[in-house]
Design an enzyme around this catalytic site. Sequence first.
Site, PDB file in Angstrom:
ATOM      1  N   CYS A  36       0.192   4.016   2.862  1.00 12.79           N
ATOM      2  CA  CYS A  36       0.242   3.739   3.617  1.00 12.79           C
ATOM      3  C   CYS A  36       2.043   3.588   4.314  1.00 12.79           C
ATOM      4  O   CYS A  36       2.567   4.065   5.347  1.00 12.79           O
ATOM      5  CB  CYS A  36       0.413   2.094   3.834  1.00 12.79           C
ATOM      6  SG  CYS A  36      -1.693   1.175   3.713  1.00 12.79           S
TER       7      CYS A  36
ATOM      8  N   CYS B 164       0.939  -1.300  -0.020  1.00  9.37           N
ATOM      9  CA  CYS B 164      -0.165  -0.349   0.101  1.00  9.37           C
ATOM     10  C   CYS B 164       0.663   1.221  -0.606  1.00  9.37           C
ATOM     11  O   CYS B 164       1.389   1.882   0.960  1.00  9.37           O
ATOM     12  CB  CYS B 164      -0.782  -0.214   1.459  1.00  9.37           C
ATOM     13  SG  CYS B 164      -1.917   1.756   1.232  1.00  9.37           S
TER      14      CYS B 164
END
Length: 105
Positions: free
Chosen positions: A32, A29
Amino acid sequence: MAVNVTTDKTYDADTNTGVAVTDFWATWCGPCKMQSPVVEQLADEMGDKVSFTKMDVDENPDTPSKFGIMGIPTLIVKKDGNVVDTLVGYHTKEQIQKTLAQYMA
């Protein structure tokens, strides 16, 4: 203070006292990877008042499923074991601090 890794098995025990923030993330991600350093910086600055944990959603599917997490990063804020706020997507340090300030008495 470091950000501690939590799992499906340890999550409740890790987040049931005081104000606790969990960063739900995954290795693939992109946002993230932007959120993690912000959470780590906050842990360094606020770790005596707030506990910070992170959970890899791919390795621990039960807890994200329980909270209905569909997008990551998601930050779940708990106070004394109860969810009081959920932040979905990337948030700046200032945004997170403002959210946490509401729950720190």
